[in-house]
Design a protein around this motif. Structure first.
Motif: not given
Length: 813
Positions: A654-657, A772-792
Motif C-alpha cells: 500500500p505504501d506508494g514510496v 494480503a498486504p506485505l509487511p512494510v518492514r519486509f518490503v523495506r528490507s527487500l529493497v535495501n538488500r538489493f540496493w544498499g546491501g546488508q550494511s545499509n
C-alpha cells in the motif's frame, strides 16, 4: 300347415340364405383356397305362412333388414347370435342338390369363416413363408459373395460358432448389476452400531468450516459439507468406442465378440489434460505440496486426489485417505451421465485407455478401505462394480475379493449362479470344443473360487445331504491341491501326517523352484485365498467336512508336483491376465507383501507410478509425451494487463514510496522476470514466504555480477534452485511447433496496444484474486538488500529502532 316362425327364426333363415349365396359364389371362383374352413348349408327362403304370421310379414322383413345392417356393423355380436340361434332342428335344407357336398361336422358347426385360432395359424404360416423367402434371398446373396470372396464363408462360420447367446448375456448382466442401496457404507454401519453412534462419531470427527450447505447427490459416495462445490467438477466426459476401436481391441486380446456388451471410454478436456501434465511433473519432483497447488487450479482432479490419498495412507491417516478416494469417485461419477449406466452390468470401460484407469484404481482402493472398516456388504458391491466394468481381463483382480466376500455377506446364490453360467462353456473348452470365453478370465478356473463354490453349496444344503457340495470340493482338491495345506494351517484344520506328506500338497514359499510364471501364479493365488478366506472354514462343521473330503480323495492325486489345469495354464501365459494378478498384489502392498517372491523380478524392478500401477501390455496410451502433446501449462502465469498488475501490487504494497522502489528493483534486474513468470507479484509473495530463496538469489546476483542464472531445461518455471529433477515430457526430436509455447511474462511497463484494449475486459477478473498486504518492514528490507546491501539494511533497521524509542519516550497524547 307349416309351423309358425317367430322373429328370431325368421332372422336366422335370412342370415343362412345370405350365407348360402356367398358360399355358392365362392364355390364357383377358380382361385378358392383349399384351406378355407367349410361352411354349413343355408336355409331356404322364407315359407309362406298364414294367420297372424302373414299379417306380421312386412314388419318382420323391415325389422330383419335393420337387424342385418346393425349386425353387419358389429361383427362380434353377430358371431355370438349365430352360435345361440342356429340349431339343426329349426333350419331345414330344402335344396340340398344345389350345394356342394360338405362333411358331416360342417352341418353341425354353423361357423361362417375361419375361427380365431385358424386365422392366427394362417398369419403365422404366411409370416414363415415370407421369412423363408427373405432367408432364401440372403442365402443367395451369401452364396454369390462366397464365390467372389472365398474367405468370407469361413469367417462367418467361425464367428457364428463362438459368439455367446443373448440369454447368457442377459444372465451375466443381471448377475453383475449393482445394487445402489448397498453402496452406502454409512447405512451398513448404522445397522451394526445404530444411528446415534454413527452420527456422534461423524460430528466429532468433522473439522473445518463447511464450504456449502446444499446437499450434493451421488450414488458412489456420500458428499461431505467440507467438499468443494459440485459445479467445479469439469473436464471429464464419456463416449462409446467406435466399431473400429472395438474390433482393434478384440484383436489385441485375441478375443471373439460377445453379445450384449457396449464399450466406453472417458475423455479429458484440454484443461484437464494440462492439469494432468502438471500432476506428472509434481509426481516426478517428489514434493507433495505441489498437489495442493493443483487442487487450487482444478479441485476435482482424479489423479491428484488419488495421489494425496496414497500420501495419507502411508502416514496412516486412513480417514483422510478414504475421504480423498471418495472425492475421486465423485469426480468420475460426474462424467457418467446419459446412456452410460455403470450399474446395469452390461457397460464396460476399456482398461487399455489411460483415462479410465484412475477410476479402476479408485474403486479398488475403496474396496480395500471398506474391508478395513468392516463394511463387507458395501465392499462386495463395490467389488462387483469393479468386476463388471471389465470382467474378461479383470485388471485389478476384483474376482479375488468376490470369492470370499460373497460367502461373508451371504451372497451364496449369486456365487452359485455365476459358477453355473460359465461351467458349460468351461467343460466344453476343456474337452477341446470352442467357447466364446476362450482366452478370457472366467472365475471357474481360479482356485479360490472353486473352493468357495463348494463351500457355498455346503451352506445352501444345510442339514440335508451334502453330495453335490462334496463332489464340488473333491473336484477343487483335484484341480488345486496346493490350497489344502495352506487352508488347513490358516483355519486350524487337523490333517493326518500321510496327507501332509503327499507330494501334491507341497508348499512353495516362492517361485524359485517353479517352472513358469503360470505355476507361480497358481501357488500365489493359493496363498492369497488361504490368507483371506481361512476364517470362513473355521466353524467345526465346515472344518470336519473339509478334512473328511480331503482324506477321501488324496490317494487319487498324482504323486508328482501338481501342475495347474490346462485352462488355467493357457490363460495365464498371456501377459494381460498375468499382470492383472500382479497389479492386484501391488495395489494391496500392505497385506500382500509376503507374496512378492511369486512376482517376477522384472515386474518388481520396473518403475511404477502409484497413479497408474503396472500399465497393461495391451495399452492404447499412457501418460507420456505423446499423450501431453499440445497441452498448455495451466500453472504458468498469464501475462496480466497493466491495470491488473498495478492493482495487485497496490494491494500487496500500500505504501506508494516503497512500491515505487520495488518497481525500480524489478525493472533493474531483467533476470528476475525469467525466474518469476508471474511477474513482480509472484516475486514479492515467494520472497516473503520463503526467505531462503531470497538469500540464494542474492548469492547468485553477487556471483554473476547481477545476472541471474538461466533456467535449465526440464525445470518448472519459477522452480527452486536444484530443480534439475524435473522431467521434460516432450522428446527432443519432437517438432517445436506441435507444443503450445507459453508466452513469457513481459517486464512491467512494456505493454502492447492489445493489452490496453483488454484492460476493460479483464477488469473484473483481478477483483476475484485476493492478496494480503506485505509487511512494510519486509518490503523495506527487500529493497535495501538489493540496493544498499546488508550494511545499509542494518543501519536502516537500527535507525528505525531509535525512532521507535524516541516516539515511545514521548508518550501518547
Amino acid at each position: 300347415m307349416p309351423p309358425r316362425l317367430n322373429k328370431r327364426q325368421l332372422r336366422a333363415q335370412e342370415e343362412l340364405q345370405a350365407l348360402k349365396t356367398d358360399v355358392v359364389q365362392d364355390v364357383h371362383e377358380p382361385e378358392q383356397s383349399e384351406e378355407a374352413s367349410p361352411v354349413s348349408p343355408a336355409a331356404p327362403p322364407k315359407h309362406a305362412v298364414g294367420g297372424f304370421a302373414a299379417l306380421m310379414g312386412d314388419e318382420d322383413e323391415e325389422s330383419s333388414e335393420e337387424d342385418i345392417q346393425t349386425r353387419s356393423s358389429k361383427p362380434k355380436k353377430k358371431k355370438k347370435k349365430k352360435k345361440t340361434a342356429v340349431t339343426p332342428s329349426v333350419v331345414p335344407s330344402p335344396h340340398p342338390e344345389s350345394l356342394t357336398p360338405e362333411p358331416e361336422s360342417s352341418q353341425n358347426t354353423p361357423s361362417t369363416g375361419p375361427s380365431k385360432k385358424e386365422r392366427k395359424a394362417l398369419k403365422k404360416q404366411k409370416a414363415k413363408e415370407k421369412q423363408k423367402d427373405e432367408l432364401d434371398d440372403v442365402d443367395k446373396a451369401l452364396a454369390e459373395l462366397s464365390l467372389k470372396y472365398p474367405d468370407l464363408k469361413q469367417q462367418l462360420a467361425t464367428s457364428s460358432v463362438v459368439t455367446s447367446s443373448p440369454a447368457a448375456a442377459r444372465s451375466l448382466a443381471a448377475l453383475l448389476a449393482v445394487s445402489l442401496q448397498h453402496l452406502d457404507s454409512e447405512a451398513e454401519l448404522r445397522k451394526f452400531f445404530g444411528s446415534k453412534v454413527i452420527s456422534a462419531a461423524k460430528s466429532g470427527s468433522s473439522s473445518g468450516p463447511a464450504r456449502h450447505s446444499v446437499l450434493q447427490r451421488s450414488n458412489l459416495t456420500r458428499p461431505q459439507s467440507t467438499w468443494w462445490p459440485a459445479q467445479l467438477r469439469e473436464g471429464l466426459s464419456v463416449r462409446p468406442l467406435t466399431p473400429e476401436e472395438v474390433d482393434t481391441g478384440l484383436r489385441r486380446h485375441a478375443w471373439q465378440p460377445l453379445h450384449g456388451e457396449k464399450l466406453w471410454s472417458v475423455e479429458y478436456s484440454k484443461k484437464y489434460r494440462a492439469v494432468t501434465f502438471e500432476f506428472m511433473r509434481t509426481v516426478m519432483s517428489g514434493d507433495p505440496e505441489g498437489f495442493y497447488q493443483l487442487l487450487r487450479v482444478l479441485p476435482y482432479h482424479g489423479d491428484t486426489l488419488l495421489q494425496l490419498s496414497e500420501v495419507y495412507h502411508h502416514r496412516e491417516e486412513h480417514s483422510t485417505a478414504a475421504d480423498y478416494v471418495d472425492r475421486a469417485l465423485f469426480t468420475y461419477e460426474r462424467a457418467f451421465v446419459g446412456s452410460f449406466n455403470f450399474t446395469s452390468g452390461a457397460n464396460r470401460l476399456d482398461f487399455d485407455h489411460v483415462e479410465n484407469r484412475p477410476f479402476f484404481l479408485a474403486l479398488h482402493r475403496q474396496v480395500t478401505d471398506l474391508q478395513r472398516r468392516g463394511c463387507v456388504r458395501t465392499a462386495f458391491e463395490f467389488a462387483r462394480l469393479l468386476y463388471a466394468l471389465e470382467p474378461w481381463s479383470d485388471p485389478h483382480g476384483a474376482i479375488l475379493h468376490l470369492e470370499y466376500l460373497a460367502i461373508k455377506t451371504g451372497m451364496i446364490q449369486w456365487m452359485i449362479d455365476l459358477w453355473d453360467l460359465f461351467e458349460p462353456d468351461v467343460e466344453k473348452e476343456g474337452k477341446g470344443g470352442k467357447s466364446p470365453y476362450a482366452r478370457r478370465l472366467v472365475p471357474n478356473i481360479l482356485p479360490g473360487f472353486a473352493y468357495s463354490h463348494a463351500l457355498a453349496l455346503f451352506i445352501r444344503e444345510g442339514d440335508s445331504d451334502h453330495e453335490r457340495s462334496t463332489e464340488a470340493l473333491k473336484d477343487a482338491v483335484r484341480k488345486f491341491p496346493p490350497v489344502v495345506p495352506l487352508l488347513a494351517d490358516k483355519a486350524d484344520i487337523s490333517l493326518s501326517g500321510d496327507i501332509r506328506a503327499h507330494p501334491a500338497f507341497r508348499v512353495h514359499p516362492d517361485a524359485s523352484m517353479l517352472l513358469s510364471d503360470s505355476h507361480a501364479i497358481f501357488h500365489l493365488l493359493s496363498h492369497l485365498y488361504a490368507q483371506r478366506a481361512s476364517a470362513l472354514w473355521k466353524p467345526s462343521a465346515r472344518a470336519s467336512w473339509f478334512a473328511q473330503t480331503v482324506a477321501s480323495v488324496y490317494n487319487t492325486l498324482p504323486t508328482a508336483s501338481p501342475a495347474p489345469p490346462k485352462l488355467f495354464f493357457t490363460r495365464f501365459e498371456s501377459p494381460s491376465l498375468a499382470w492383472s494378478i500382479y497389479r492386484h498384489v501391488l495395489v494391496n502392498e500392505s497385506s500382500c507383501r509376503s507374496f512378492f517372491p511369486f512376482v517376477p523380478r522384472q515386474i518388481l524392478d520396473a518403475r511404477h507410478l502409484a497413479c497408474d500401477p503396472l500399465p497393461p501390455a495391451t495399452r492404447v496410451n499412457e501418460y507420456d509425451s505423446e499423450f501431453f502433446r499440445g497441452v498448455e501449462d495451466v500453472l504458468a502465469a498469464r501475462p496480466r494487463s497493466r491495470r491488473q498488475e498495478a492493482r495487485l501490487l497496490e494491494r500487496l504494497v500500500p505504501d506508494g514510496v516503497l512500491r515505487g522502489q520495488l518497481l525500480d528493483l524489478w525493472n533493474a534486474h531483467p533476470a528476475l522476470a525469467q525466474r518469476f513468470p508471474g511477474g513482480i507479484v509472484q516475486f514479492a509473495q515467494i520472497a516473503e514466504q520463503m526467505p531462503e530463496v531470497l538469500e540464494d538469489m542474492m548469492v547468485g546476483l553477487a556471483g554473476a555480477g547481477g545476472d541471474m542464472p538461466q533456467q535449465r531445461e526440464g525445470e518448472m518455471p519459477g522452480g527452486m534452485p536444484g530443480g534439475e529433477f524435473m522431467v521434460n515430457f516432450v522428446d527432443p526430436d519432437d517438432d517445436v511447433d506441435d507444443v503450445d509455447d507459453i508466452p513469457a511474462q513481459p517486464v512491467h511497463g512494456a505493454h502492447t496496444p492489445e493489452e490496453h484494449a483488454e484492460d476493460e475486459e479483464n477488469e473484473g477478473e483481478d477483483e476475484e484474486q485476493e492478496v494480503a498486504p506485505l509487511p512494510v518492514r519486509f518490503v523495506r528490507s527487500l529493497v535495501n538488500r538489493f540496493w544498499g546491501g546488508q550494511s545499509n539494511n542494518t543501519a536502516n533497521e537500527s535507525s528505525d529502532e531509535e525512532d521507535d524509542q524516541l516516539r515511545d519516550t514521548e508518550g501518547v497524547d
